[in-house]
Design a protein around this motif. Structure first.
Motif, PDB file in Angstrom:
ATOM      1  N   GLY A   1       0.788  -1.238   0.000  1.00 14.64           N
ATOM      2  CA  GLY A   1       0.000   0.000   0.000  1.00 14.64           C
ATOM      3  C   GLY A   1       0.817   1.283   0.000  1.00 14.64           C
ATOM      4  N   THR A   2       2.128   1.186  -0.222  1.00 19.29           N
ATOM      5  CA  THR A   2       2.956   2.403  -0.236  1.00 19.29           C
ATOM      6  C   THR A   2       2.674   3.207  -1.505  1.00 19.29           C
ATOM      7  OG1 THR A   2       4.645   1.098   0.856  1.00 19.29           O
ATOM      8  CG2 THR A   2       5.332   3.260   0.002  1.00 19.29           C
ATOM      9  N   SER A   3       2.388   4.499  -1.326  1.00 20.66           N
ATOM     10  CA  SER A   3       2.096   5.339  -2.496  1.00 20.66           C
ATOM     11  C   SER A   3       3.369   5.621  -3.284  1.00 20.66           C
ATOM     12  CB  SER A   3       1.528   6.686  -2.060  1.00 20.66           C
ATOM     13  OG  SER A   3       0.392   6.473  -1.294  1.00 20.66           O
ATOM     14  N   ARG A   4       3.205   5.929  -4.555  1.00 20.46           N
ATOM     15  CA  ARG A   4       4.354   6.335  -5.373  1.00 20.46           C
ATOM     16  C   ARG A   4       4.858   7.692  -4.876  1.00 20.46           C
ATOM     17  NH1 ARG A   4       2.615   8.103  -9.505  1.00 20.46           N
ATOM     18  NH2 ARG A   4       4.491   8.078 -10.740  1.00 20.46           N
ATOM     19  N   ALA A   5       6.173   7.845  -4.908  1.00 17.15           N
ATOM     20  CA  ALA A   5       6.748   9.126  -4.477  1.00 17.15           C
ATOM     21  C   ALA A   5       6.456  10.190  -5.527  1.00 17.15           C
ATOM     22  CB  ALA A   5       8.254   8.974  -4.303  1.00 17.15           C
ATOM     23  N   GLN A   6       6.315  11.445  -5.092  1.00 17.02           N
ATOM     24  CA  GLN A   6       6.140  12.556  -6.033  1.00 17.02           C
ATOM     25  C   GLN A   6       7.366  12.621  -6.950  1.00 17.02           C
ATOM     26  OE1 GLN A   6       4.220  16.194  -4.602  1.00 17.02           O
ATOM     27  NE2 GLN A   6       6.104  17.236  -5.112  1.00 17.02           N
ATOM     28  N   GLY A   7       7.131  12.687  -8.250  1.00 25.23           N
ATOM     29  CA  GLY A   7       8.262  12.751  -9.183  1.00 25.23           C
ATOM     30  C   GLY A   7       8.754  11.385  -9.624  1.00 25.23           C
ATOM     31  N   ALA A   8       8.164  10.294  -9.088  1.00 29.07           N
ATOM     32  CA  ALA A   8       8.562   8.949  -9.523  1.00 29.07           C
ATOM     33  C   ALA A   8       8.064   8.732 -10.957  1.00 29.07           C
ATOM     34  CB  ALA A   8       7.951   7.903  -8.600  1.00 29.07           C
ATOM     35  N   PRO A   9       8.812   7.957 -11.767  1.00 34.54           N
ATOM     36  CA  PRO A   9       8.394   7.755 -13.163  1.00 34.54           C
ATOM     37  C   PRO A   9       7.066   7.019 -13.257  1.00 34.54           C
ATOM     38  CG  PRO A   9      10.241   6.323 -12.609  1.00 34.54           C
ATOM     39  CD  PRO A   9      10.049   7.243 -11.449  1.00 34.54           C
ATOM     40  N   PHE A  10       6.214   7.467 -14.192  1.00 29.04           N
ATOM     41  CA  PHE A  10       4.879   6.883 -14.375  1.00 29.04           C
ATOM     42  C   PHE A  10       4.799   6.311 -15.787  1.00 29.04           C
ATOM     43  CE2 PHE A  10       0.469   6.369 -15.045  1.00 29.04           C
ATOM     44  CZ  PHE A  10      -0.149   6.312 -13.806  1.00 29.04           C
ATOM     45  N   GLY A  11       4.462   5.026 -15.889  1.00 31.20           N
ATOM     46  CA  GLY A  11       4.304   4.429 -17.222  1.00 31.20           C
ATOM     47  C   GLY A  11       4.511   2.936 -17.157  1.00 31.20           C
ATOM     48  N   GLY A  12       4.358   2.269 -18.294  1.00 27.67           N
ATOM     49  CA  GLY A  12       4.379   0.826 -18.253  1.00 27.67           C
ATOM     50  C   GLY A  12       5.125   0.164 -19.392  1.00 27.67           C
ATOM     51  N   THR A  13       5.093  -1.177 -19.356  1.00 27.76           N
ATOM     52  CA  THR A  13       5.771  -2.000 -20.356  1.00 27.76           C
ATOM     53  C   THR A  13       4.705  -2.659 -21.245  1.00 27.76           C
ATOM     54  OG1 THR A  13       5.703  -3.930 -18.916  1.00 27.76           O
ATOM     55  CG2 THR A  13       7.634  -2.501 -18.722  1.00 27.76           C
ATOM     56  N   LYS A  14       5.152  -3.435 -22.213  1.00 31.99           N
ATOM     57  CA  LYS A  14       4.282  -4.204 -23.126  1.00 31.99           C
ATOM     58  C   LYS A  14       3.150  -3.306 -23.673  1.00 31.99           C
ATOM     59  CE  LYS A  14       3.837  -7.638 -19.970  1.00 31.99           C
ATOM     60  NZ  LYS A  14       3.343  -8.911 -19.452  1.00 31.99           N
ATOM     61  N   SER A  15       1.919  -3.788 -23.666  1.00 31.71           N
ATOM     62  CA  SER A  15       0.827  -3.004 -24.266  1.00 31.71           C
ATOM     63  C   SER A  15       0.428  -1.785 -23.436  1.00 31.71           C
ATOM     64  CB  SER A  15      -0.418  -3.877 -24.449  1.00 31.71           C
ATOM     65  OG  SER A  15      -0.145  -4.885 -25.363  1.00 31.71           O
ATOM     66  N   SER A  16       1.104  -1.564 -22.313  1.00 35.58           N
ATOM     67  CA  SER A  16       0.809  -0.359 -21.520  1.00 35.58           C
ATOM     68  C   SER A  16       1.581   0.854 -22.005  1.00 35.58           C
ATOM     69  CB  SER A  16       1.105  -0.605 -20.031  1.00 35.58           C
ATOM     70  OG  SER A  16       0.191  -1.543 -19.515  1.00 35.58           O
ATOM     71  N   GLY A  17       2.465   0.659 -22.977  1.00 34.61           N
ATOM     72  CA  GLY A  17       3.049   1.854 -23.592  1.00 34.61           C
ATOM     73  C   GLY A  17       4.547   1.893 -23.719  1.00 34.61           C
TER      74      GLY A  17
END
Ligand code: NAD
Length: 482
Positions: A439-455
């Motif tokens: 349940g740890t939230s992503r840190a502010q400024g952490a990279p956002f995005g994905g692999t495979k069909s997520s982009g």
């Protein structure tokens, strides 16, 4: 035509010359809400030409501190209109007003603040290499950027792209979703109020066709797109012409792994919330719960109880309830996925097809939990984009990783365990762009995005900015000459 729906090109508000308009219905009442003009070829050409001209007029030569002035002003403009944004986002896409105030607007502000911090800490555009002071790397704006965003977190996704392109030194044309036009217009008003030189920021109201015209325009050097995997594929093909930079933030089917040693009560509460948040209309929704065999029955019972406690209601009413989906298309798609799963043998332990009790209209969906699901069912593989949680089981760590990696998507994954080495191994082996443990939230400024069909590529923080820059290596100049 609603007069407030204007394009913003070269520092001026322009009445659309739209050949077509789109009628939008209110997600709660299904009454006609507005008619949206859709920009055509002439508008797109004018907006891109304006962005190109602004680059040549000197924006390309600006430095980070000059650009930060405008970012600070943008943050202040949005902050000053915080509640107005919340109301407009709620009207646009049906998310309840308190959710919009607490999350939709604040997420955008957090990303913009993340860019400020990234630029202050890592934003140098001229970096010496270890080979010696005459060897350096320069990060240079890539040129005109086309920014295309979806409707589900409408301000947040605009902020992620505009903030990054602005800090990179690009000029830009923003085309937000035609389904949330008021949010786009209010954002453009904030940009206009920053006093940016004319043409640095241009704004078009338009649909898929407008987006296609923009992504195929030869003067566009970088395309940043957030939306469906289907549209992302055609945009990647468009970007291949001229080998233009492309960043794609697409769909997801993110697994949430519950190991037997996790804090079950917390994991269930957070897991259900992470799937049902924004009525399930989030790309990183934890919509596939994978549960270790030995705790499956206990987890299913607890999930059903938590899901039953969710309330659905008017987006206009204060409270923590869930609102409707955005439109009829999404409503029907979610209904079909639920009904097909049941027909194929899945069991509903909460919710089910149809509207919640007491609702005869509006795109309201019953928060639904499906068990006895097999991995081949569409509901286990496809992005639902509605409040539907699918539960499958796993035998051990290897089986959990295998099932998590079976997805065509690779946006996010969530891991719940009290065993640090299990968490570590699962985090390493799961093929996804973002992993969150316990349940740890992503840190502010952490990279956002994905692999495979997520982009392809990453947004947010310094990664978001670098996506709009070229990297140039220079050898032979002394530091004083640079
Ligand atoms: P969509 O692809 O239908 O539309 C997104 C945007 O692209 C809109 O502005 C639309 O007008 C435009 N567009 C559509 N087709 C286009 C084309 N061929 N060329 C150029 N532009 C085009 O998606 P949507 O329904 O608005 O958004 C929902 C999708 O967005 C979901 O799949 C969701 O997972 C995804 N999403 C991803 C992220 C992420 O960061 N990975 C974040 C939010 C949403």
């Amino acid at each position: 035509m609603d007069m407030e729906f204007c394009h913003y090109i070269d520092g001026c508000w322009i009445t659309p010359k739209a050949a077509s308009t789109l009628e939008l219905l209110d997600p709660e009442t299904e009454h006609v809400r507005c008619h949206v003009p859709l920009a055509g070829a002439e508008d797109v050409a004018q907006a891109v030409a304006s962005a190109q001209k602004a680059l040549e007029r000197g924006w390309l030569e600006t430095n980070v501190s000059e650009r930060l002035v405008y970012l600070h002003r943008l943050i202040a403009e949005i902050d000053n209109r915080h509640d107005q944004f919340a109301k407009i986002i709620s009207d646009d896409m049906g998310a309840p007003i308190d959710f919009c105030k607490a999350h939709q607007v604040d997420a955008a502000l957090a990303h913009l603040q993340g860019f400020v911090e990234a630029m202050q800490m890592q934003g140098e555009t001229d970096v010496p290499l270890s080979a010696g002071p005459m060897h350096r790397v320069r990060y240079e704006a890539i040129g005109v950027a086309a920014l295309i965003t979806p409707w589900n977190w409408p301000l947040n996704q605009i902020a992620l792209k505009v903030g990054a392109a602005l800090m990179a030194g690009c000029t830009m044309v923003l085309k937000p979703s035609e389904l949330t036009p008021q949010t786009g217009v209010l954002f453009a008003q904030c940009m206009a109020a920053t006093g940016l030189p004319a043409g640095v920021f241009n704004f078009l109201i338009g649909g898929a066709e407008t987006g296609q015209l923009l992504t195929t325009n030869a003067q566009v050097s970088a395309i940043s797109f957030t939306g469906s995997t289907r549209a992302g594929q055609s945009i990647a093909a468009a970007a291949a012409v001229g080998f233009r930079r492309v960043t794609l933030e697409l769909g997801g089917k993110s697994p949430n792994l519950l190991f037997a040693d996790c804090d079950i009560e917390t994991a269930v509460r957070q897991g259900v919330a992470h799937c049902f948040r924004n009525a399930g209309q989030s790309c990183n929704a934890a919509s596939l719960m994978l549960v270790e065999d030995s705790i499956l029955d206990n987890v299913v019972n607890q999930v059903a109880k938590v899901a039953d406690s969710y309330r659905v209601g008017s987006p206009r009413k204060p409270g923590s309830h869930m609102g409707p989906l955005i439109n009829q298309t999404q409503f029907e798609r979610v209904q079909t996925l639920i009904k097909d799963a049941i027909q194929q043998g899945a069991r509903c332990v909460s919710g089910g097809p149809g509207r919640p009790d007491g609702f005869n209209s509006g795109y309201f969906v019953r928060p639904t939990v499906l068990v006895d699901v097999t991995p081949d069912m569409a509901v286990a593989r496809e992005e639902v984009f509605g409040p539907v949680l699918t539960i499958l089981s796993f035998r051990n760590l290897d089986d959990a990783v295998l099932k998590a990696n079976q997805s065509a998507y690779g946006l996010a994954a969530y891991i719940q365990t009290s065993n640090a080495s299990v968490a570590n191994e699962a985090a390493r082996r799961i093929n996804a762009g973002m992993i969150q443990v316990n349940g740890t939230s992503r840190a502010q400024g952490a990279p956002f995005g994905g692999t495979k069909s997520s982009g392809i590529g990453r947004e947010a923080g310094i990664w978001g900015v670098r996506a709009f820059q070229e990297v140039k290596s220079i050898s032979g100049l002394s530091a004083t000459e640079v």
